[in-house]
Every structure is written in C-alpha cells, then in structure tokens.
Design a protein around this motif. Structure first.
Motif, short mmCIF file in Angstrom:
data_model
loop_
_atom_site.label_atom_id
_atom_site.label_comp_id
_atom_site.label_asym_id
_atom_site.label_seq_id
_atom_site.Cartn_x
_atom_site.Cartn_y
_atom_site.Cartn_z
N PHE A 98 -2.47 6.19 7.90
CA PHE A 98 -1.59 5.75 6.81
C PHE A 98 -1.16 6.92 5.95
CE2 PHE A 98 -2.01 4.35 2.24
CZ PHE A 98 -0.73 3.85 2.11
N GLN A 99 -2.11 7.82 5.64
CA GLN A 99 -1.78 9.00 4.83
C GLN A 99 -0.70 9.85 5.51
OE1 GLN A 99 -2.96 11.28 1.61
NE2 GLN A 99 -0.91 11.13 2.47
N ASN A 100 -0.78 9.97 6.81
CA ASN A 100 0.22 10.74 7.54
C ASN A 100 1.61 10.12 7.38
OD1 ASN A 100 0.83 12.96 9.42
ND2 ASN A 100 1.34 11.30 10.82
N TRP A 101 1.68 8.79 7.47
CA TRP A 101 2.96 8.10 7.30
C TRP A 101 3.53 8.29 5.90
CZ3 TRP A 101 6.52 6.41 10.39
CH2 TRP A 101 6.20 5.98 11.68
N ILE A 102 2.71 8.05 4.89
CA ILE A 102 3.23 8.11 3.52
C ILE A 102 3.55 9.53 3.09
CG2 ILE A 102 2.17 5.94 2.78
CD1 ILE A 102 -0.04 7.54 1.44
N SER A 103 2.88 10.51 3.68
CA SER A 103 3.22 11.89 3.38
C SER A 103 4.59 12.25 3.94
CB SER A 103 2.16 12.83 3.95
OG SER A 103 2.52 14.18 3.72
N TRP A 162 3.73 10.76 -0.68
CA TRP A 162 2.53 10.34 -1.39
C TRP A 162 1.36 11.05 -0.73
CZ3 TRP A 162 3.19 4.28 -1.00
CH2 TRP A 162 4.33 3.89 -1.71
N ASN A 163 0.74 11.96 -1.45
CA ASN A 163 -0.36 12.74 -0.87
C ASN A 163 -1.63 12.58 -1.69
OD1 ASN A 163 1.11 13.90 1.31
ND2 ASN A 163 2.09 15.31 -0.12
N TYR A 164 -2.74 12.39 -0.99
CA TYR A 164 -4.04 12.21 -1.62
C TYR A 164 -5.02 13.27 -1.15
CZ TYR A 164 -2.40 7.44 -2.71
OH TYR A 164 -1.69 6.35 -3.17
N ARG A 165 -6.12 13.40 -1.89
CA ARG A 165 -7.26 14.17 -1.38
C ARG A 165 -7.90 13.39 -0.23
NH1 ARG A 165 -10.05 14.30 -7.20
NH2 ARG A 165 -9.22 12.19 -7.02
N HIS A 166 -8.62 14.09 0.62
CA HIS A 166 -9.21 13.42 1.77
C HIS A 166 -10.16 12.31 1.35
CE1 HIS A 166 -10.67 12.81 5.84
NE2 HIS A 166 -11.90 12.91 5.39
N TYR A 204 1.68 0.17 -1.80
CA TYR A 204 2.50 -0.85 -1.15
C TYR A 204 3.50 -0.14 -0.24
CZ TYR A 204 5.30 -5.13 -0.73
OH TYR A 204 5.97 -6.24 -0.25
N TYR A 205 3.31 -0.30 1.07
CA TYR A 205 4.06 0.52 2.02
C TYR A 205 4.20 -0.20 3.35
CZ TYR A 205 5.32 4.33 5.16
OH TYR A 205 5.96 5.10 6.08
#
Length: 316
Positions: A27-32, A37-41, A90-91
C-alpha cells in the motif's frame, strides 16, 4: 489480521482487517507513487499500538493478493474522556476506482463511529464530497498547505539568541507532554512519546533563557527518500527556527534525501517565513487539505503549529 465477512464485496475481493506489514508496504508503494503520501517504515505499527483502538480495512484481490483499497480509523479521547475518531489513508488503486469498493470501506468505518465525533483531513478535490455524503460538514475556515523543498536548496539557519535545543531525555517527557497539552486537548502521551522516539526520527525540544519549554518538533525520515517536518510546535518564529537549526544538523546523511516537506495551517503566517529561511526562499506551497468534523469542531492555537504531525490521525 483477519478476513472480515461484514462487507458485501464483489466476487474475488476480500477485506482484511489490520493486515500484515507486507501488505501495508505494498500500500505504501502505491500511495507514494500516485499521491506522494510517505511514511516511516514503523508508522503502521505506531498506529496499531499507540491509539486506544485502531482499524485498518484493506480490500485485496483474492487471485493476486494485490492491494485494491484502504481506509483506517483511530480512536482517541480528550482530557474529559470524550471520544474523537479520526479517518485516514482513504485510498483506491487507480484501476479499481469507480467500482464502489472504497465507498463500502468508508461506510464500514463510519459504523464504528456511530454518533460520536469524527474528523478527517479532506483534500481539496474531496472536501465537498465528505461534507455532503458523510456529514463531515464542520470545517475550519482555513486550509492546510503542502510545502515542498528540494534538498539541494536546504539551508541550516543560525541558532537564534536566547534559545537552547536538546534531545528529549527521560526526565523531559513530563514537561513536553504538558506543553503538548497547550496545543492539543487529547490524551496522546503514549502516542507522542512513541512517535517522537520511533526509528527514523530526529526530535528535539527548545528551551528559552528562563529554562521553559517553548516548543518541540521532529523530522521524520520517510519512504522515497523524503524528510517530513512533523510535528513542529513553537511559541514563535525564533523558537521554530531554533528547532529546525538543531534538527537539520542532526539528520544523518541529510543531503542524501530528495526533499523536505511539511503540511501546515495557512492561518500561521510565520510558516512561510520559516520555510524561506531554511530553503533560501526556494520552496513551493499549495492548498491541500481542510480539517472536517461530523459533530463538533475542535480548535487549536494555529499560530503555534508550524508543521502538522500527520494528516492520517493527528488533528494538529
């Protein structure tokens, strides 16, 4: 993790509640790539453990185990014990949009909310829809801006006179929490301590000449080689400059990162001044989000907020 059958999804789509880290990373890969939208691991683990309750619903393609859509919900309480729910993340993956899957996930989290107060950051293009379809009709009169600085333009400002910055030590937490409670009337001591101590975070507090805490903040080392100035709370511009001076010089491999971003209330006129100082006046900013509520609008001292903690589950 568990597969939920509460939602009547189309054939071939399953809904997973609080999925494993591997699916969150997908999911993180998609939103980035699509939303920046980037988060810490460790952000997902933080949400799962530091809030009173946390739900992350994820729709997954059963045949490929690929992420389709996500929405998350967190429960916090104010100093009087009153509940505040918050919705984030929400994505929907672009090729699955328009099929009603995301809407079903949103309806599901709203069942947990019931008649309690709930908040979210509504993006410019989604704000009116949240207000009309889901009753997030109470809004701040101002927007939050997204600011972006290319790391090649970063300048570490001189430390203003009269301020001292330091790492947060065990005997500092009580006073830090007391200061945070002048910013936000939520019981978030566990969350804030975990948040500021998380791997990939450089956090500092700032003290004035009398020894009083006049702010604290952090820079988070996030996915896609991005730094995020979040949160940054300070009594005035000089205190905020002191924090960024101390934090930036302490970020390991500072110049190896691609960009520094922050999200801030455009009601705080000192933020562009701070961004100019740390970027040699080379930063970009645009209107991005508005805080919206269902039952009761919460207000915060926006003049002290130089960087919002994050737009998923933090109201300031």
């Amino acid at each position: 993790m568990g597969v939920t059958t509460e939602l009547n999804m189309r054939k071939g789509v399953k809904v997973v509640l609080n999925p494993p880290q591997k699916l969150f990373d997908s999911f993180q890969n998609w939103i980035s790539n699509t939303e920046r939208w980037n988060y810490r691991h460790a952000e997902y683990k933080l949400w799962c453990t530091a809030f009173e309750k946390f739900w992350l619903y994820m729709a997954v393609d059963e045949s490929t185990e690929d992420v389709i859509s996500v929405v998350s919900l967190a429960l916090q309480r104010d100093s009087d014990g009153k509940k505040l729910f918050s919705i984030g993340n929400y994505y929907c993956v672009p090729e699955w949009r328009g099929k009603g899957i995301s809407n079903k996930l949103f309806v599901q989290v709203m069942k947990h909310v019931g008649d309690e107060n709930c908040t979210l950051f509504g993006a410019v293009e989604m704000s009116a829809l949240y207000a009309t379809r889901f009753n997030f009709s109470l809004m701040n009169e101002f927007w939050h801006n997204f600011a972006d600085i290319n790391m090649k333009d970063i300048v570490i400002p001189a430390m203003p006179k009269g301020f001292t910055c330091k790492k947060i030590e065990e005997n500092d937490w009580e006073k830090l929490h007391e200061y945070d409670e002048t910013i936000c009337d939520l019981d978030r001591r566990k969350y804030m301590k975990t948040n500021l101590s998380l791997n990939g975070t450089v956090s500092r507090l700032v003290i004035n000449e009398t020894g009083k805490i006049v702010g604290f903040g952090a820079v988070k080392m996030a996915y896609a080689q991005e730094l995020i100035m979040a949160p940054l709370y300070a009594e005035n511009l000089d205190a905020a400059v002191a924090l960024m001076s101390s934090i930036l010089v302490s970020v390991p491999g500072l110049r190896a990162f691609e960009s520094l971003i922050t999200i801030y209330p455009d009601a705080n006129n000192d933020v562009p001044r701070l961004l100019s100082l740390i970027s040699n006046d080379r930063f970009e900013s645009h209107k991005a989000y508005r805080h919206q509520y269902t039952q009761e609008l919460m207000r915060f001292p926006q003049h002290k907020i130089f960087g919002t903690d994050e737009v998923s589950h933090s109201p300031c």
